[in-house]
Write a protein that holds these residues in place. Structure first.
Motif, PDB file in Angstrom:
ATOM      1  N   TYR A 309     -17.097  44.777 109.052  1.00 34.02           N
ATOM      2  CA  TYR A 309     -18.547  44.958 109.182  1.00 34.02           C
ATOM      3  C   TYR A 309     -18.988  46.236 108.470  1.00 34.02           C
ATOM      4  O   TYR A 309     -19.995  46.241 107.741  1.00 34.02           O
ATOM      5  N   ILE A 310     -18.243  47.317 108.681  1.00 35.81           N
ATOM      6  CA  ILE A 310     -18.569  48.591 108.028  1.00 35.81           C
ATOM      7  C   ILE A 310     -18.512  48.443 106.509  1.00 35.81           C
ATOM      8  O   ILE A 310     -19.401  48.912 105.784  1.00 35.81           O
ATOM      9  N   TYR A 311     -17.470  47.783 106.032  1.00 34.99           N
ATOM     10  CA  TYR A 311     -17.304  47.584 104.582  1.00 34.99           C
ATOM     11  C   TYR A 311     -18.484  46.803 104.002  1.00 34.99           C
ATOM     12  O   TYR A 311     -19.038  47.184 102.959  1.00 34.99           O
ATOM     13  N   GLU A 312     -18.878  45.723 104.658  1.00 33.25           N
ATOM     14  CA  GLU A 312     -19.980  44.911 104.164  1.00 33.25           C
ATOM     15  C   GLU A 312     -21.284  45.706 104.141  1.00 33.25           C
ATOM     16  O   GLU A 312     -22.064  45.612 103.183  1.00 33.25           O
ATOM     17  N   GLN A 313     -21.529  46.486 105.185  1.00 30.78           N
ATOM     18  CA  GLN A 313     -22.739  47.308 105.233  1.00 30.78           C
ATOM     19  C   GLN A 313     -22.704  48.396 104.158  1.00 30.78           C
ATOM     20  O   GLN A 313     -23.729  48.716 103.553  1.00 30.78           O
ATOM     21  N   ALA A 314     -21.518  48.941 103.912  1.00 29.19           N
ATOM     22  CA  ALA A 314     -21.373  49.974 102.883  1.00 29.19           C
ATOM     23  C   ALA A 314     -21.664  49.415 101.504  1.00 29.19           C
ATOM     24  O   ALA A 314     -22.333  50.058 100.678  1.00 29.19           O
ATOM     25  N   MET A 315     -21.161  48.209 101.237  1.00 27.57           N
ATOM     26  CA  MET A 315     -21.407  47.589  99.936  1.00 27.57           C
ATOM     27  C   MET A 315     -22.899  47.271  99.759  1.00 27.57           C
ATOM     28  O   MET A 315     -23.473  47.474  98.687  1.00 27.57           O
ATOM     29  N   LYS A 316     -23.528  46.801 100.829  1.00 24.65           N
ATOM     30  CA  LYS A 316     -24.930  46.431 100.770  1.00 24.65           C
ATOM     31  C   LYS A 316     -25.819  47.652 100.527  1.00 24.65           C
ATOM     32  O   LYS A 316     -26.816  47.583  99.801  1.00 24.65           O
ATOM     33  N   ASN A 317     -25.436  48.776 101.150  1.00 25.35           N
ATOM     34  CA  ASN A 317     -26.273  49.978 101.077  1.00 25.35           C
ATOM     35  C   ASN A 317     -25.715  51.054 100.137  1.00 25.35           C
ATOM     36  O   ASN A 317     -26.200  52.181 100.126  1.00 25.35           O
ATOM     37  N   LYS A 318     -24.691  50.696  99.380  1.00 26.34           N
ATOM     38  CA  LYS A 318     -24.082  51.591  98.385  1.00 26.34           C
ATOM     39  C   LYS A 318     -23.650  52.921  99.008  1.00 26.34           C
ATOM     40  O   LYS A 318     -23.982  54.005  98.540  1.00 26.34           O
ATOM     41  N   ILE A 319     -22.899  52.794 100.102  1.00 21.85           N
ATOM     42  CA  ILE A 319     -22.360  53.957 100.810  1.00 21.85           C
ATOM     43  C   ILE A 319     -20.871  54.061 100.524  1.00 21.85           C
ATOM     44  O   ILE A 319     -20.165  53.060 100.450  1.00 21.85           O
ATOM     45  N   GLY A 320     -20.370  55.303 100.378  1.00 19.24           N
ATOM     46  CA  GLY A 320     -18.945  55.506 100.154  1.00 19.24           C
ATOM     47  C   GLY A 320     -18.637  55.898  98.724  1.00 19.24           C
ATOM     48  O   GLY A 320     -19.532  56.052  97.884  1.00 19.24           O
ATOM     49  N   TRP A 321     -17.350  56.071  98.439  1.00 18.14           N
ATOM     50  CA  TRP A 321     -16.900  56.460  97.110  1.00 18.14           C
ATOM     51  C   TRP A 321     -16.045  55.363  96.508  1.00 18.14           C
ATOM     52  O   TRP A 321     -15.160  54.804  97.169  1.00 18.14           O
ATOM     53  N   GLU A 322     -16.311  55.072  95.265  1.00 20.11           N
ATOM     54  CA  GLU A 322     -15.448  54.138  94.540  1.00 20.11           C
ATOM     55  C   GLU A 322     -14.398  54.939  93.778  1.00 20.11           C
ATOM     56  O   GLU A 322     -14.734  55.897  93.067  1.00 20.11           O
ATOM     57  N   ILE A 323     -13.150  54.587  93.957  1.00 23.45           N
ATOM     58  CA  ILE A 323     -12.049  55.248  93.233  1.00 23.45           C
ATOM     59  C   ILE A 323     -11.604  54.310  92.120  1.00 23.45           C
ATOM     60  O   ILE A 323     -10.903  53.319  92.364  1.00 23.45           O
TER      61      ILE A 323
END
Length: 328
Positions: A309-323
């Motif tokens: 759920y966290i991952y899906e919300q992060a992708m939707k809202n462009k949260i986090g760091w892409e390595i």
């Protein structure tokens, strides 16, 4: 071929979970029911222990959950209780999610917040179905650490009538600090001098301690106990109670109170059933004249559903760091 992965730290995880207590309880309920229907693959947790060291451990919890959107991953969590004395969290963890088409890692998330969240959600879900008084204004917390702090937050979101919290910790200063650092305008905190005093003041109690050896030998009738730390009650208490678990095979391991009772009894007949069976009304939530004890081992599918759920919300809202270029 995608070579990057997504990294989500504690602040990002916390931001996504904030205010989502009721939704997460619903997710946990659906996950328990899916597990009951055989839609999961859940190997036993692997415990890594160390020579001459009974307190510390590291645990790997791999899990798969099927359905419309299958998912798989693993939680790697350590528990070092003496961290508390150093001003650090007892537990630290990472959660790894895999892509189900290629098997490649797609995300790494800070896992201790996920672990605390799913633990609290499962505890409050159990209270919702097992406790006989949904309008109870009193809650007991034995063990004044992060897990019971999280459970309190979830309780307040689901049990709106809660007003008085009875606290006990073997370190009185810890209980006092807990009472002063919780930010709830409508709650009154009362520090108790013993476990027995907590039992006298309220009929629903969450137990989340670092105990490795059972220390509670008596329990009044008609209590609802959420034994989150699993190793608090002596076998004679377990045998006298109406026992509900998350999974009978998983919880009967690693010197839990359930396993110690099983070793004495030679069978699991003292376990009434699982929480999913209670939800489906296959097993009674309570038995007249007995206390109900919920003993959840902590299933990796709960970490998995919350992390996804966290991952899906992060992708939707462009949260986090892409390595980029992380994978070969």
């Amino acid at each position: 071929m995608e070579k990057s992965i997504v990294m989500l730290g504690e602040k990002q995880v916390r931001k996504i979970l904030e205010g989502k207590e009721r939704e997460i309880v619903e997710m946990v309920e659906e996950t328990y029911l899916a597990h009951d229907r055989g839609m999961s693959v859940l190997p036993h947790s692997s415990f890594l222990r160390f020579p001459d060291d009974e307190k510390n451990r590291m645990i790997a919890l791999p899990a798969y959950l099927g359905g419309e959107r299958p998912m798989a991953g693993v939680k790697w969590i350590s528990s070092f209780p003496e961290n508390i004395e150093k001003g650090m969290e007892r537990a630290s963890a990472v959660m790894i999610l895999n892509d189900m088409e290629s098997g490649r890692v797609k995300a790494i998330l800070e896992g201790s917040q996920i672990s605390a969240t799913r633990t609290a959600a499962s505890a409050v879900l159990a209270a919702k179905y097992l406790h006989s008084n949904a309008g109870d204004e009193r809650l007991g917390l034995i063990g004044c650490g992060r897990i019971n702090s999280e459970i309190l937050k979830f309780f307040c979101a689901v049990f709106k009538m809660v007003r008085t919290i009875y606290l006990y910790d073997r370190d009185p200063e810890r209980a006092e600090k807990f009472s002063k650092t919780q930010q709830y305008e409508k709650l009154k905190f009362v520090c108790c001098e013993s476990v027995e005093e907590v039992f006298e003041c309220t009929s629903v109690v969450s137990v989340a301690t670092t105990a490795g050896i059972p220390f509670i030998g008596r329990l009044p009738e008609n209590m609802t106990i959420l034994d989150i730390s699993l190793r608090d009650f002596k076998p004679e208490v377990i045998k006298s109670a109406h026992n509900i678990v998350d999974d009978a095979d998983h919880v009967c391991r690693e010197k839990t109170s359930i396993e110690l009772t099983y070793e004495q009894e030679g069978s699991k007949n003292f376990i009434a059933g699982t929480l999913a069976e209670v939800i489906r009304q296959k097993v009674a939530a309570r038995q007249k004249g007995k206390s109900t004890i919920f003993s959840p081992f902590g299933l990796g599918i709960l970490d998995l559903i919350v992390a996804d759920y966290i991952y899906e919300q992060a992708m939707k809202n462009k949260i986090g760091w892409e390595i980029p270029e992380f994978l070969p």
